[in-house]
Scaffold this motif. Structure first.
Motif, mmCIF file in Angstrom:
data_model
loop_
_atom_site.group_PDB
_atom_site.id
_atom_site.type_symbol
_atom_site.label_atom_id
_atom_site.label_comp_id
_atom_site.label_asym_id
_atom_site.label_seq_id
_atom_site.Cartn_x
_atom_site.Cartn_y
_atom_site.Cartn_z
ATOM 1 N N SER A 21 4.645 3.736 8.535
ATOM 2 C CA SER A 21 3.868 4.554 9.453
ATOM 3 C C SER A 21 4.840 5.271 10.386
ATOM 4 C CB SER A 21 2.916 3.671 10.259
ATOM 5 O OG SER A 21 3.626 2.970 11.251
ATOM 6 N N PRO A 22 4.397 6.385 10.953
ATOM 7 C CA PRO A 22 5.293 7.101 11.869
ATOM 8 C C PRO A 22 5.745 6.214 13.018
ATOM 9 C CG PRO A 22 3.152 8.215 11.672
ATOM 10 C CD PRO A 22 3.120 7.058 10.749
ATOM 11 N N GLY A 23 4.819 5.364 13.500
ATOM 12 C CA GLY A 23 5.171 4.476 14.607
ATOM 13 C C GLY A 23 6.285 3.524 14.223
ATOM 14 N N VAL A 24 6.240 3.029 12.975
ATOM 15 C CA VAL A 24 7.271 2.109 12.489
ATOM 16 C C VAL A 24 8.605 2.843 12.373
ATOM 17 C CG1 VAL A 24 8.052 0.970 10.368
ATOM 18 C CG2 VAL A 24 5.819 0.416 11.349
ATOM 19 N N THR A 57 4.764 -3.597 10.093
ATOM 20 C CA THR A 57 4.090 -3.039 11.265
ATOM 21 C C THR A 57 5.128 -2.766 12.360
ATOM 22 O OG1 THR A 57 3.733 -5.166 12.323
ATOM 23 C CG2 THR A 57 2.065 -4.457 10.756
ATOM 24 N N LYS A 58 4.685 -2.018 13.353
ATOM 25 C CA LYS A 58 5.571 -1.715 14.473
ATOM 26 C C LYS A 58 6.001 -3.019 15.149
ATOM 27 C CE LYS A 58 5.032 0.372 18.838
ATOM 28 N NZ LYS A 58 4.032 0.909 19.716
ATOM 29 N N LYS A 59 5.066 -3.950 15.224
ATOM 30 C CA LYS A 59 5.365 -5.232 15.834
ATOM 31 C C LYS A 59 6.458 -5.960 15.044
ATOM 32 C CE LYS A 59 2.815 -8.722 18.321
ATOM 33 N NZ LYS A 59 1.598 -9.490 18.472
ATOM 34 N N MET A 65 9.551 5.453 14.019
ATOM 35 C CA MET A 65 10.099 5.770 15.333
ATOM 36 C C MET A 65 10.714 4.520 15.971
ATOM 37 S SD MET A 65 8.351 7.432 18.684
ATOM 38 C CE MET A 65 8.457 9.091 18.103
ATOM 39 N N ALA A 121 -4.378 -6.800 12.336
ATOM 40 C CA ALA A 121 -3.797 -7.273 11.067
ATOM 41 C C ALA A 121 -3.254 -6.138 10.217
ATOM 42 C CB ALA A 121 -4.850 -8.042 10.280
ATOM 43 N N TYR A 122 -3.606 -4.915 10.560
ATOM 44 C CA TYR A 122 -3.210 -3.790 9.701
ATOM 45 C C TYR A 122 -1.698 -3.688 9.583
ATOM 46 C CZ TYR A 122 -2.831 0.828 7.687
ATOM 47 O OH TYR A 122 -2.538 1.876 6.839
ATOM 48 N N GLY A 151 1.840 -7.069 7.920
ATOM 49 C CA GLY A 151 0.588 -6.321 8.026
ATOM 50 C C GLY A 151 -0.209 -6.360 6.735
ATOM 51 N N LEU A 152 -1.203 -5.508 6.685
ATOM 52 C CA LEU A 152 -2.101 -5.439 5.541
ATOM 53 C C LEU A 152 -1.292 -5.173 4.269
ATOM 54 C CD1 LEU A 152 -5.207 -5.463 5.149
ATOM 55 C CD2 LEU A 152 -5.105 -2.982 5.181
ATOM 56 N N TRP A 163 0.727 11.225 16.929
ATOM 57 C CA TRP A 163 0.916 10.894 15.512
ATOM 58 C C TRP A 163 2.234 10.178 15.225
ATOM 59 C CZ3 TRP A 163 -0.245 9.837 10.782
ATOM 60 C CH2 TRP A 163 0.646 10.086 9.740
ATOM 61 N N ARG A 164 3.302 10.693 15.776
ATOM 62 C CA ARG A 164 4.601 10.114 15.417
ATOM 63 C C ARG A 164 4.773 8.700 15.958
ATOM 64 N NH1 ARG A 164 9.461 12.150 16.764
ATOM 65 N NH2 ARG A 164 8.697 13.186 18.633
ATOM 66 N N TRP A 165 3.904 8.292 16.876
ATOM 67 C CA TRP A 165 4.004 6.956 17.465
ATOM 68 C C TRP A 165 3.029 5.979 16.792
ATOM 69 C CZ3 TRP A 165 5.006 11.424 19.907
ATOM 70 C CH2 TRP A 165 6.114 11.487 20.759
ATOM 71 N N LEU A 166 2.158 6.482 15.954
ATOM 72 C CA LEU A 166 1.064 5.638 15.453
ATOM 73 C C LEU A 166 1.529 4.671 14.374
ATOM 74 C CD1 LEU A 166 -2.007 8.017 15.259
ATOM 75 C CD2 LEU A 166 -1.337 6.426 17.063
ATOM 76 N N ASP A 167 0.954 3.475 14.424
ATOM 77 C CA ASP A 167 1.275 2.454 13.432
ATOM 78 C C ASP A 167 0.041 2.076 12.625
ATOM 79 O OD1 ASP A 167 2.920 0.690 12.113
ATOM 80 O OD2 ASP A 167 2.448 -0.975 13.443
ATOM 81 N N LYS A 194 -1.509 1.552 18.063
ATOM 82 C CA LYS A 194 -2.751 1.211 17.355
ATOM 83 C C LYS A 194 -3.914 1.494 18.306
ATOM 84 C CE LYS A 194 -1.123 -2.235 14.056
ATOM 85 N NZ LYS A 194 -1.251 -3.619 13.558
ATOM 86 N N ARG A 197 2.460 -4.749 4.586
ATOM 87 C CA ARG A 197 2.976 -3.569 5.282
ATOM 88 C C ARG A 197 3.846 -3.980 6.474
ATOM 89 N NH1 ARG A 197 1.664 0.353 9.260
ATOM 90 N NH2 ARG A 197 0.661 -1.265 10.474
ATOM 91 N N GLU A 199 0.841 -1.180 0.000
ATOM 92 C CA GLU A 199 0.000 0.000 0.000
ATOM 93 C C GLU A 199 0.886 1.243 0.000
ATOM 94 O OE1 GLU A 199 -2.422 1.236 3.358
ATOM 95 O OE2 GLU A 199 -4.068 0.212 2.347
#
Lengths: 417, 309
Positions: free
Chosen positions: A131-134, A158-160, A136, B308-309, A152-153, B264-268, B238, A156, A124
């Protein structure tokens, strides 16, 4: 307006073959090409392969010239198909079908290989949107995002994924620092590695890094085999045009032992063991500058003479660099014959994907004790390297014992055909 | 009421009957008619009288029989009660509590199911929605002692859903402080009232799949505990904001905007909201009520998508 065109891509000619050099185009632009008919010759690391056309049509353009090395999947030609009357050209990419028999066991395995996974949906928002979380997490944990596999979707990251990757990296033992590169001294000669040498190096390293090797040996009394060969070799030479060696005997012994101990004819897959029904026996063929392991398919259906013929054919063509890619892959077990060079003990490296490799050593006349007396017997060591994840010492010893007993049971009368 | 003589209760049927949900049962006998007052069926008057009593030095706890009927007191509450301190430049405060049973999934239909917290959210007011008996007591005592007006909405379904031990005597739970109802590390759910329990059920379903869900019980839904929300959002990356109110223009919308703004900067993943439907009313028919409400099953599905995102 041109008709529908198909872009021909470089096929993957073997499991570990990722590129090939175009040695010869058999058609030129404007020529007709016919589906399944040879279209070009490709030189991979070990073989020359003819690549068939994936479709019928007219060759419009050659995108990779002779001598060019291209990655599997890269576009190499454009073929115009259809009647050329289509209103709008439609371009499709199509790889020629890879040579047959790439997969292990050819449907004979008890568990067939998984279908190749469907291509992952495009990520995507493109390749490098995180993502910003990723971002960071990657910066905090010092993770190179290009190395992280996304779960991820749409694939993607993911942070995990980033956290898991960092945790794994931390859990993995820190790599031992590579020794300082050796600088060539005065008068030293620097030899660039050939493709074959590089590939062998890669394979051997992979094997030693991933397979916990264990090793056993037994000694076989080869009196019967020697007598049998002596009794048959003249007639065999006359009949077949090449000489009968000890190798097919050992191959037959191996096949018989594999039938008795099918777990030795298997592939360890991390979470499961694939026990193959078909026995595809690889045989090491040492050449001056390289080593090839052509595979005798369904070797368990062949007699000693049949095995001899198959090996002779493969070895002859190996020397002439005429083996096809699928003749070098798909082995389920390997027999190595370094004894022919005079060795007595070999700690052979297992071919990745297999559970073991059996080496026949030199047959040497030795004084041995026989029922309280000393006699002279032609003796041979059988050296067995095995994947300790698959076999334990007990099973390995049983396998070796079967091999040895089979060889010792051969008599002058045992049929070669 | 024992501790502070100024505290009094007033509302429709709160005295002799003890309230339609028996929340004030027994108070009339203990504290008498002067402090436990049955009012006429006129919500505007209840709020107005409570305002007067508060200014006169009392600590009234006024009950609206259902939040749905609090609209009749909307003017008093949002125009007068909320603004009194501001209007008097801090000279007069209005230390009153308006209690009202709220929410759906109790088969109450049009006039007995509404979530009105977003509509009443006005500067000058605090809005508290407890999620359990223990929480209700501690928060209500804190609300009564607060020098400014507090709207205190009790979820009808929680009156009878489960029991839990409530200590005798005094304890206060501070207002404007959220609590971590369940610790987790993969997804944060921000919710309050009944939804805390539905989210907990869904979190259990996710746990079976190896996804760890954190639940933040907001407790005070206006103004929000910004620190707690932002901290949890930054921790997991999340976020699901969950509420029973209509989807649009809700307390949850505000929480989601806050997260987008400050985490925002922490969001996944995109900040997700899940709420009731944007329809005029909670339906009466059971299947339609199920259709309207965020249920544990639906919440599980939403959380799985987010995982799952």
């Amino acid at each position: 307006m041109a008709g529908k065109t198909t872009r021909v891509v470089m096929p993957q000619l073997g499991e570990s073959v990722h590129e090939g050099t175009i040695s010869k185009w058999l058609v030129k632009p404007g020529d007709k090409v016919v589906e399944f008919e040879p279209m070009l010759e490709v030189d991979t690391d070990k073989v020359n392969a003819e690549v068939p056309a994936p479709v019928s049509g007219i060759l419009r353009e050659i995108l990779a010239k002779e001598g060019e090395t291209v990655q599997a999947g890269a576009e190499i030609a454009v073929v115009e198909t259809g009647d050329g009357a289509a209103a709008s050209p439609k371009v499709e990419s199509q790889a020629p079908s890879p040579p047959r028999g790439e997969g292990r066991g050819e449907g004979g395995a008890q568990k067939t290989e998984a279908q190749p996974a469907a291509p992952a949906p495009p990520r995507e928002g493109g390749e490098h949107r995180y993502s910003p979380g990723v971002q960071m997490a990657a910066s905090d944990l010092k993770v190179d995002l290009s190395k992280v596999t996304g779960t991820g979707l749409g694939g993607r990251v993911t942070k995990k994924d980033v956290e898991d990757y960092a945790a794994k990296a931390q859990a993995a033992p820190t790599a031992t620092p590579a020794p300082a590169p050796v600088q060539p001294g005065e008068g030293d000669q620097v030899v660039q590695l050939t493709r074959e040498r590089r590939l062998i190096a890669e394979n051997m390293t992979r094997s030693k890094q991933t397979i916990p090797h264990a090793w056993q040996t037994q000694e076989a009394d080869m009196s019967g085999v020697v007598a049998n060969r002596n009794a048959n070799k003249a007639a065999f030479q006359k009949q077949e045009g090449f000489s009968l060696t000890y190798l097919p005997y050992v191959m037959a012994a191996t096949i018989s032992a594999l039938r008795e101990h099918p777990e030795a004819n298997s592939t360890f897959n991390e979470t499961e063991l694939i026990v193959h029904r078909t026995i595809n026996l690889g045989v090491s063929v040492g050449l001056e500058d390289t080593l090839l392991v052509p595979v005798v398919r369904s070797a368990d259906s062949l007699s000693i003479a049949g095995l001899a013929r198959a090996v002779n054919d493969l070895a002859t063509r190996a020397r002439g660099k005429q083996l096809k890619a699928d003749e070098l892959s798909g082995g389920t077990f390997t027999v190595n014959n370094s004894g022919t060079f005079g060795t007595l003990f070999s700690y052979s490296v297992i071919n990745p994907g297999q559970a073991g490799i059996l080496t026949m050593e030199a047959i040497v006349e030795r004084p041995v004790a026989i029922q309280g007396m000393i006699g002279i017997k032609p003796m041979m060591y059988l050296c067995f390297s095995f994947d300790h994840r698959v076999l334990d010492g007990l099973q390995a010893a049983r396998f070796l014992t079967s091999c040895r007993k089979w060889l010792e049971a051969v008599t002058v009368e045992s049929p070669v055909y | 009421m024992e501790r502070d003589e100024r505290v009094m209760v007033m509302g429709e049927d709160v005295g002799k009957k003890g309230g339609v949900f028996l929340v004030t049962d027994g108070l009339r006998n203990r504290f008498g008619e002067a402090r436990v007052i049955d009012t006429p069926l006129a919500e505007s008057s209840i709020a107005g009288v409570a305002l007067g009593l508060a200014i006169a030095g009392k600590r009234p706890v006024a009950e609206m029989q259902f939040t749905d009927f609090a609209h009749m007191a909307f003017n008093s509450i949002t125009n007068e009660i909320a603004k009194y301190r501001y209007r008097s430049d801090g000279d007069w405060s209005v230390p009153l509590v308006v209690r009202a049973p709220m929410g759906g999934h109790a088969h109450g239909a049009l006039y007995h199911s509404q979530s009105i917290e977003a509509r009443f959210a006005t500067p000058g007011l605090k809005i508290v929605i407890p999620s359990s008996p223990y929480e209700a007591k501690g928060l209500l005592l804190a609300a009564i002692r607060d020098p400014d007006p507090v709207l205190f909405f009790e979820h009808k379904r929680l009156y009878r859903m489960f029991k839990e031990p409530v200590p005798k005597g005094e304890y206060l739970i501070p207002l404007q402080k959220a609590r971590t109802f369940r610790e987790g590390k993969d997804i944060s759910v921000f919710c309050y009232g009944l939804m805390v329990h539905y989210a907990a059920e869904a979190a259990k379903n996710l746990e079976a799949e190896g996804v760890s869900v954190e639940i933040i019980d907001l407790r005070t839904v206006y103004p929000l505990d910004r620190e707690a929300i932002v901290a949890s959002a930054r921790k997991t990356g999340k976020c699901l904001v969950l509420y029973e109110d209509n989807f649009s223009v809700s307390v949850g919308s505000e929480a989601a905007a806050l997260i987008a703004d400050e985490a925002w900067r922490w969001l996944d993943a995109p900040v997700k909201r899940f709420g009731g439907l944007d329809v005029p009313s909670m339906p009466y028919a059971v299947p339609m009520e199920e259709f309207f409400m965020p249920t544990p099953d639906k919440i599980t599905r939403v959380l799985k998508e987010l995982a799952a995102y």
